[in-house]
Design a protein around this motif. Structure first.
Motif, PDB file in Angstrom:
ATOM      1  N   TRP A   2       8.659  11.793  -7.440  1.00  0.00           N
ATOM      2  CA  TRP A   2       9.308  11.377  -6.205  1.00  0.00           C
ATOM      3  C   TRP A   2      10.753  10.912  -6.386  1.00  0.00           C
ATOM      4  CZ3 TRP A   2       7.021  12.612  -1.803  1.00  0.00           C
ATOM      5  CH2 TRP A   2       5.648  12.848  -1.812  1.00  0.00           C
ATOM      6  N   LEU A   3      11.098  10.508  -7.601  1.00  0.00           N
ATOM      7  CA  LEU A   3      12.452  10.011  -7.838  1.00  0.00           C
ATOM      8  C   LEU A   3      13.270  10.934  -8.727  1.00  0.00           C
ATOM      9  CD1 LEU A   3      11.705   6.219  -8.466  1.00  0.00           C
ATOM     10  CD2 LEU A   3      12.096   7.389  -6.302  1.00  0.00           C
ATOM     11  N   PRO A  16      11.252   4.175  -4.517  1.00  0.00           N
ATOM     12  CA  PRO A  16      12.625   3.735  -4.802  1.00  0.00           C
ATOM     13  C   PRO A  16      12.762   2.213  -4.811  1.00  0.00           C
ATOM     14  CG  PRO A  16      12.625   5.538  -3.229  1.00  0.00           C
ATOM     15  CD  PRO A  16      11.208   5.103  -3.375  1.00  0.00           C
ATOM     16  N   LYS A  17      12.055   1.534  -3.910  1.00  0.00           N
ATOM     17  CA  LYS A  17      12.086   0.066  -3.878  1.00  0.00           C
ATOM     18  C   LYS A  17      11.417  -0.501  -5.136  1.00  0.00           C
ATOM     19  CE  LYS A  17      11.879  -0.070   1.186  1.00  0.00           C
ATOM     20  NZ  LYS A  17      11.074  -0.497   2.371  1.00  0.00           N
ATOM     21  N   ALA A  18      10.330   0.127  -5.568  1.00  0.00           N
ATOM     22  CA  ALA A  18       9.652  -0.333  -6.772  1.00  0.00           C
ATOM     23  C   ALA A  18      10.550  -0.167  -7.993  1.00  0.00           C
ATOM     24  CB  ALA A  18       8.348   0.441  -6.964  1.00  0.00           C
ATOM     25  N   HIS A  19      11.239   0.972  -8.059  1.00  0.00           N
ATOM     26  CA  HIS A  19      12.152   1.227  -9.177  1.00  0.00           C
ATOM     27  C   HIS A  19      13.231   0.147  -9.239  1.00  0.00           C
ATOM     28  CE1 HIS A  19      15.624   3.104 -11.225  1.00  0.00           C
ATOM     29  NE2 HIS A  19      14.694   3.686 -11.966  1.00  0.00           N
ATOM     30  N   ALA A  20      13.789  -0.210  -8.100  1.00  0.00           N
ATOM     31  CA  ALA A  20      14.824  -1.244  -8.061  1.00  0.00           C
ATOM     32  C   ALA A  20      14.269  -2.603  -8.456  1.00  0.00           C
ATOM     33  CB  ALA A  20      15.440  -1.303  -6.657  1.00  0.00           C
ATOM     34  N   PHE A  21      13.023  -2.877  -8.101  1.00  0.00           N
ATOM     35  CA  PHE A  21      12.411  -4.157  -8.428  1.00  0.00           C
ATOM     36  C   PHE A  21      12.124  -4.273  -9.923  1.00  0.00           C
ATOM     37  CE2 PHE A  21       8.984  -7.248  -8.799  1.00  0.00           C
ATOM     38  CZ  PHE A  21       9.371  -8.253  -7.926  1.00  0.00           C
ATOM     39  N   LEU A  22      11.634  -3.195 -10.516  1.00  0.00           N
ATOM     40  CA  LEU A  22      11.270  -3.222 -11.938  1.00  0.00           C
ATOM     41  C   LEU A  22      12.504  -3.253 -12.834  1.00  0.00           C
ATOM     42  CD1 LEU A  22       8.371  -0.583 -12.016  1.00  0.00           C
ATOM     43  CD2 LEU A  22       8.191  -3.059 -11.756  1.00  0.00           C
ATOM     44  N   GLU A  23      13.601  -2.630 -12.370  1.00  0.00           N
ATOM     45  CA  GLU A  23      14.820  -2.497 -13.171  1.00  0.00           C
ATOM     46  C   GLU A  23      14.449  -1.975 -14.558  1.00  0.00           C
ATOM     47  OE1 GLU A  23      16.413  -6.511 -12.731  1.00  0.00           O
ATOM     48  OE2 GLU A  23      17.739  -5.785 -11.135  1.00  0.00           O
ATOM     49  N   LEU A  81       0.852  -1.178   0.000  1.00  0.00           N
ATOM     50  CA  LEU A  81       0.000   0.000   0.000  1.00  0.00           C
ATOM     51  C   LEU A  81       0.891   1.232   0.000  1.00  0.00           C
ATOM     52  CD1 LEU A  81      -2.639  -1.027   2.696  1.00  0.00           C
ATOM     53  CD2 LEU A  81      -3.026  -0.901   0.219  1.00  0.00           C
ATOM     54  N   ILE A  82       0.363   2.359  -0.476  1.00  0.00           N
ATOM     55  CA  ILE A  82       1.105   3.615  -0.484  1.00  0.00           C
ATOM     56  C   ILE A  82       0.184   4.714   0.042  1.00  0.00           C
ATOM     57  CG2 ILE A  82       2.346   5.308  -1.885  1.00  0.00           C
ATOM     58  CD1 ILE A  82       2.928   3.107  -3.893  1.00  0.00           C
ATOM     59  N   ARG A  83       0.615   5.410   1.048  1.00  0.00           N
ATOM     60  CA  ARG A  83      -0.202   6.483   1.630  1.00  0.00           C
ATOM     61  C   ARG A  83      -0.140   7.720   0.731  1.00  0.00           C
ATOM     62  NH1 ARG A  83       2.552   7.154   5.689  1.00  0.00           N
ATOM     63  NH2 ARG A  83       3.554   9.137   5.133  1.00  0.00           N
ATOM     64  N   PRO A  84      -1.265   8.141   0.156  1.00  0.00           N
ATOM     65  CA  PRO A  84      -1.274   9.337  -0.692  1.00  0.00           C
ATOM     66  C   PRO A  84      -1.532  10.586   0.153  1.00  0.00           C
ATOM     67  CG  PRO A  84      -3.438   8.356  -0.743  1.00  0.00           C
ATOM     68  CD  PRO A  84      -2.596   7.502   0.198  1.00  0.00           C
ATOM     69  N   LEU A 133      -4.712   3.061   4.782  1.00  0.00           N
ATOM     70  CA  LEU A 133      -3.772   3.989   4.162  1.00  0.00           C
ATOM     71  C   LEU A 133      -3.083   4.870   5.194  1.00  0.00           C
ATOM     72  CD1 LEU A 133      -5.886   4.973   1.030  1.00  0.00           C
ATOM     73  CD2 LEU A 133      -3.863   3.501   1.088  1.00  0.00           C
ATOM     74  N   GLU A 134      -3.742   5.138   6.303  1.00  0.00           N
ATOM     75  CA  GLU A 134      -3.142   5.954   7.368  1.00  0.00           C
ATOM     76  C   GLU A 134      -1.845   5.325   7.871  1.00  0.00           C
ATOM     77  OE1 GLU A 134      -2.631   9.117   9.423  1.00  0.00           O
ATOM     78  OE2 GLU A 134      -4.744   8.955   8.798  1.00  0.00           O
ATOM     79  N   ASP A 135      -1.827   4.014   7.916  1.00  0.00           N
ATOM     80  CA  ASP A 135      -0.664   3.299   8.445  1.00  0.00           C
ATOM     81  C   ASP A 135       0.296   2.841   7.357  1.00  0.00           C
ATOM     82  OD1 ASP A 135      -1.682   3.545  11.044  1.00  0.00           O
ATOM     83  OD2 ASP A 135      -2.874   1.718  10.837  1.00  0.00           O
ATOM     84  N   ALA A 136       0.015   3.167   6.092  1.00  0.00           N
ATOM     85  CA  ALA A 136       0.849   2.702   4.981  1.00  0.00           C
ATOM     86  C   ALA A 136       2.071   3.602   4.811  1.00  0.00           C
ATOM     87  CB  ALA A 136       0.035   2.686   3.695  1.00  0.00           C
ATOM     88  N   PRO A 137       3.168   3.077   4.266  1.00  0.00           N
ATOM     89  CA  PRO A 137       4.336   3.919   3.981  1.00  0.00           C
ATOM     90  C   PRO A 137       4.031   4.891   2.844  1.00  0.00           C
ATOM     91  CG  PRO A 137       4.640   1.719   3.105  1.00  0.00           C
ATOM     92  CD  PRO A 137       3.385   1.670   3.920  1.00  0.00           C
ATOM     93  N   GLY A 138       4.751   5.998   2.823  1.00  0.00           N
ATOM     94  CA  GLY A 138       4.544   7.008   1.795  1.00  0.00           C
ATOM     95  C   GLY A 138       5.285   6.676   0.510  1.00  0.00           C
ATOM     96  N   PRO A 139       5.000   7.410  -0.560  1.00  0.00           N
ATOM     97  CA  PRO A 139       5.650   7.150  -1.850  1.00  0.00           C
ATOM     98  C   PRO A 139       7.160   7.345  -1.809  1.00  0.00           C
ATOM     99  CG  PRO A 139       4.399   9.214  -1.899  1.00  0.00           C
ATOM    100  CD  PRO A 139       4.029   8.513  -0.646  1.00  0.00           C
ATOM    101  N   GLU A 140       7.635   8.231  -0.952  1.00  0.00           N
ATOM    102  CA  GLU A 140       9.081   8.456  -0.870  1.00  0.00           C
ATOM    103  C   GLU A 140       9.818   7.219  -0.364  1.00  0.00           C
ATOM    104  OE1 GLU A 140       7.349   9.337   3.109  1.00  0.00           O
ATOM    105  OE2 GLU A 140       6.808   9.811   1.024  1.00  0.00           O
ATOM    106  N   GLU A 141       9.116   6.338   0.337  1.00  0.00           N
ATOM    107  CA  GLU A 141       9.721   5.098   0.828  1.00  0.00           C
ATOM    108  C   GLU A 141       9.543   3.946  -0.155  1.00  0.00           C
ATOM    109  OE1 GLU A 141       9.098   1.886   4.502  1.00  0.00           O
ATOM    110  OE2 GLU A 141       8.349   3.952   4.713  1.00  0.00           O
ATOM    111  N   ILE A 142       8.357   3.860  -0.772  1.00  0.00           N
ATOM    112  CA  ILE A 142       8.023   2.704  -1.601  1.00  0.00           C
ATOM    113  C   ILE A 142       8.551   2.818  -3.030  1.00  0.00           C
ATOM    114  CG2 ILE A 142       6.105   1.403  -2.623  1.00  0.00           C
ATOM    115  CD1 ILE A 142       6.656   0.892   0.354  1.00  0.00           C
TER     116      ILE A 142
END
Length: 311
Positions: free
Chosen positions: A128-129, A98-105, A53-56, A87-96
């Motif tokens: 964000w990136l 970069p990890k998604a970018h690394a996963f997608l390559e 999840l990503i907190r908007p 969503l209140e407890d989800a990490p924000g886009p600034e955290e998720i």
């Protein structure tokens, strides 16, 4: 314009990443990703999973006569099951992200109506990136239309039913990824039963150079200034039942202004069946902050100047 966006491919790869997003709305310029999932696939088998999840940002939402600040409205919650509390407890886009970018390559991305997801990811990565999503992508919707032309609709649910793929947990990103992956494997098998890979690719003619909004003019000199499209800025998303150029001509002939993409000054966004939220359903008429989102049918009624209750 997404100038560095990857290419839409016609291919039958065995290595790729399946992606799916859940969002707060249709427009990546006004809406946000609230869930992102991806399956890394090697030789047709899922080898790794990324899902979060990503907190908007909170937004002003007006429902049932009340204005409140929330992450998602009741329609999105009802569709996806993703609540504001989750969503209140989800990490924000600034955290998720970069990890998604690394996963997608730089892998090929696969999805159903994947342009929707790619556009959201492109804009989110830029924001964000500081760099866009450049991955090439492959759309199972496009393959379905070519291989199963007899289907009246090519929504993910229709495709899964036609191919015998289990359709469970839909409208959550990871479940949609797994359904899409199952459908792709079946489509790939079907394609290679009928054609060689080279023959299959040749079934898709290359698109001619696309036209832009500025290319659509009109010979009309006088306009009905009371027409609801007069002077309004209109953008289109998804595939319509008529060529988009014809739909844009209707706007120009009514004295409206065509736009290549949604912007802060857009008055109407017209969505075809392939751009509906979460791939399946759409609100017949959804009013946004300064913009109305219309189905194709509502747009045609508006062209005929019979739509009611619009700004």
């Amino acid at each position: 314009m997404r100038e560095e966006k990857g290419k839409s491919l016609v291919a039958l790869p065995v290595d790729y990443v399946v992606v799916d997003t859940e969002t707060t709305g249709l427009s990546s310029g006004r809406s946000h990703i609230i869930e992102l999932s991806a399956l890394r696939v090697r030789n047709g088998e899922v080898t790794e999973v990324f899902s979060s999840l990503i907190r908007p940002p909170k937004q002003e939402i007006c429902e049932f006569g009340e204005v409140r600040y929330a992450y998602a409205d009741s329609f999105i919650t009802g569709l996806t099951g993703i609540t504001n509390e989750m969503l209140e407890d989800a990490p924000g886009p600034e955290e998720i992200l970069p990890k998604a970018h690394a996963f997608l390559e730089d892998r090929v991305l696969l999805g159903h109506n994947v342009q929707f997801d790619v556009n959201f990811l492109y804009d989110a990565f830029e924001q964000w990136l500081g760099r866009p999503l450049r991955n090439d992508f492959l759309d199972t919707l496009r393959l379905s239309r070519k291989l199963l032309p007899e289907l009246p609709h090519h929504r993910l649910s229709d495709l899964a039913a036609a191919l015998g793929v289990r359709y469970e947990g839909a409208h959550r990103a990871e479940a949609d990824c797994r359904i899409t992956h199952g459908c792709y494997l079946k489509l790939r098998e079907l394609a290679l039963e009928r054609f060689s890979e080279e023959e299959f690719i040749r079934l898709f003619p290359r698109k001619k150079m696309e036209y832009r909004a500025r290319d659509i003019g009109t010979d009309r000199k006088n306009f009905d200034e009371t027409h609801p499209l007069y002077g309004k800025r209109v953008a289109f998303a998804g595939e319509l039942s008529i060529p988009r150029k014809e739909a844009m001509q209707l706007v120009a002939d009514a004295g409206g202004v065509n736009c290549d993409s949604v912007g802060s000054r857009t008055d109407y966004l017209v969505v075809g069946s392939t751009a509906l939220p979460a791939k399946e359903n759409a609100v017949p008429l959804q009013k946004g902050r300064g913009m109305a989102v219309l189905t194709e049918q509502a747009f045609f009624r508006l062209v005929r100047n019979r739509e009611e209750g619009l700004p």
